[in-house]
Design a protein around this motif. Structure first.
Motif, mmCIF file in Angstrom:
data_model
loop_
_atom_site.group_PDB
_atom_site.id
_atom_site.type_symbol
_atom_site.label_atom_id
_atom_site.label_comp_id
_atom_site.label_asym_id
_atom_site.label_seq_id
_atom_site.Cartn_x
_atom_site.Cartn_y
_atom_site.Cartn_z
ATOM 1 N N UNK A 1 -45.196 -25.905 22.848
ATOM 2 C CA UNK A 1 -43.805 -26.548 22.444
ATOM 3 C C UNK A 1 -43.739 -26.065 20.773
ATOM 4 N N UNK A 2 -44.582 -26.189 20.298
ATOM 5 C CA UNK A 2 -44.687 -26.054 18.739
ATOM 6 C C UNK A 2 -44.226 -24.892 18.226
ATOM 7 N N UNK A 3 -44.177 -23.768 18.973
ATOM 8 C CA UNK A 3 -43.708 -22.321 18.291
ATOM 9 C C UNK A 3 -42.225 -22.423 18.634
ATOM 10 N N UNK A 4 -41.568 -22.788 19.818
ATOM 11 C CA UNK A 4 -40.149 -22.970 19.969
ATOM 12 C C UNK A 4 -39.425 -23.817 19.149
ATOM 13 N N UNK B 1 -39.115 -37.131 19.183
ATOM 14 C CA UNK B 1 -39.782 -38.080 18.183
ATOM 15 C C UNK B 1 -40.089 -39.297 18.980
ATOM 16 N N UNK B 2 -39.249 -39.972 19.883
ATOM 17 C CA UNK B 2 -39.415 -41.068 20.729
ATOM 18 C C UNK B 2 -40.669 -40.771 21.664
ATOM 19 N N UNK B 3 -40.788 -39.656 22.149
ATOM 20 C CA UNK B 3 -42.150 -39.313 22.998
ATOM 21 C C UNK B 3 -43.384 -39.220 22.180
ATOM 22 N N UNK B 4 -43.269 -38.983 21.013
ATOM 23 C CA UNK B 4 -44.558 -38.706 20.146
ATOM 24 C C UNK B 4 -44.867 -40.200 19.860
ATOM 25 N N UNK B 5 -43.797 -41.295 19.741
ATOM 26 C CA UNK B 5 -44.069 -42.594 19.385
ATOM 27 C C UNK B 5 -44.518 -43.360 20.651
ATOM 28 N N UNK C 1 -49.115 -36.710 22.163
ATOM 29 C CA UNK C 1 -48.971 -36.346 20.664
ATOM 30 C C UNK C 1 -50.408 -35.827 20.395
ATOM 31 N N UNK C 2 -51.122 -36.173 20.657
ATOM 32 C CA UNK C 2 -52.629 -35.807 20.308
ATOM 33 C C UNK C 2 -53.186 -34.651 21.109
ATOM 34 N N UNK C 3 -52.413 -34.085 21.912
ATOM 35 C CA UNK C 3 -52.917 -32.907 22.613
ATOM 36 C C UNK C 3 -52.423 -31.464 21.910
ATOM 37 N N UNK C 4 -53.403 -30.735 21.638
ATOM 38 C CA UNK C 4 -53.152 -29.272 21.208
ATOM 39 C C UNK C 4 -52.465 -29.432 19.802
ATOM 40 N N UNK D 1 -48.802 -32.841 17.598
ATOM 41 C CA UNK D 1 -48.594 -33.635 16.643
ATOM 42 C C UNK D 1 -47.658 -33.047 15.571
ATOM 43 N N UNK D 2 -47.367 -31.711 15.734
ATOM 44 C CA UNK D 2 -46.358 -31.195 14.913
ATOM 45 C C UNK D 2 -44.791 -31.293 15.234
ATOM 46 N N UNK D 3 -44.573 -31.619 16.803
ATOM 47 C CA UNK D 3 -43.615 -31.731 16.994
ATOM 48 C C UNK D 3 -42.454 -32.832 16.593
ATOM 49 N N UNK D 4 -42.856 -34.040 16.613
ATOM 50 C CA UNK D 4 -42.045 -34.958 15.891
ATOM 51 C C UNK D 4 -41.723 -34.852 14.285
#
Length: 119
Positions: A28-31, A61-65, A71-74, A77-80
């Motif tokens: 997801x980080x690339x898109x 953001x809520x998913x990361x929280x 969040x810590x996979x791949x 961590x950058x997505x939020x």
């Protein structure tokens, strides 16, 4: 993004915004980085706002929280981080209308918006 037919483009972007937060892959980080770059270049463009970018970014953001495994996979961590930048650094800092839409989209939890009113 490069779809020539505006209706197809809008439908694809809307689908992307709706589905992105529920995906668990680490690609997801690339898109999201691409969305950040688009927001940086076109901060006054209403299209992404109308199609639900705020709701999508809030969900990330809520998913990361709430989901530390994700969040810590791949590179998740950058997505939020990117989501917060998309919301705050580009769209809502430029236009008051976008800031209001962000609040209505849930960017700020309801009890925080009452705080600013003295409540």
């Amino acid at each position: 993004m490069k779809e020539g037919n505006p209706s197809k483009r809008r439908a694809s972007i809307l689908k992307f915004f709706r589905e992105l937060p529920s995906q668990d892959d680490d690609g997801q980080v690339l898109p999201i980085s691409g969305l950040r770059n688009t927001a940086m270049v076109h901060p006054n463009d209403l299209e992404f706002i109308e199609l639900g970018i705020f709701e999508c970014m809030v969900a990330l953001i809520w998913k990361g929280l709430n989901n530390h495994r994700w969040l810590f996979h791949g590179q998740n961590i950058y997505n939020p981080y990117y989501a917060a930048h998309i919301i705050g650094s580009y769209y809502t800092m430029n236009m008051e209308e976008f800031a209001e839409r962000a609040v209505h989209a849930g960017v700020i939890p309801p009890h925080w918006s009452n705080f600013s009113k003295g409540g």
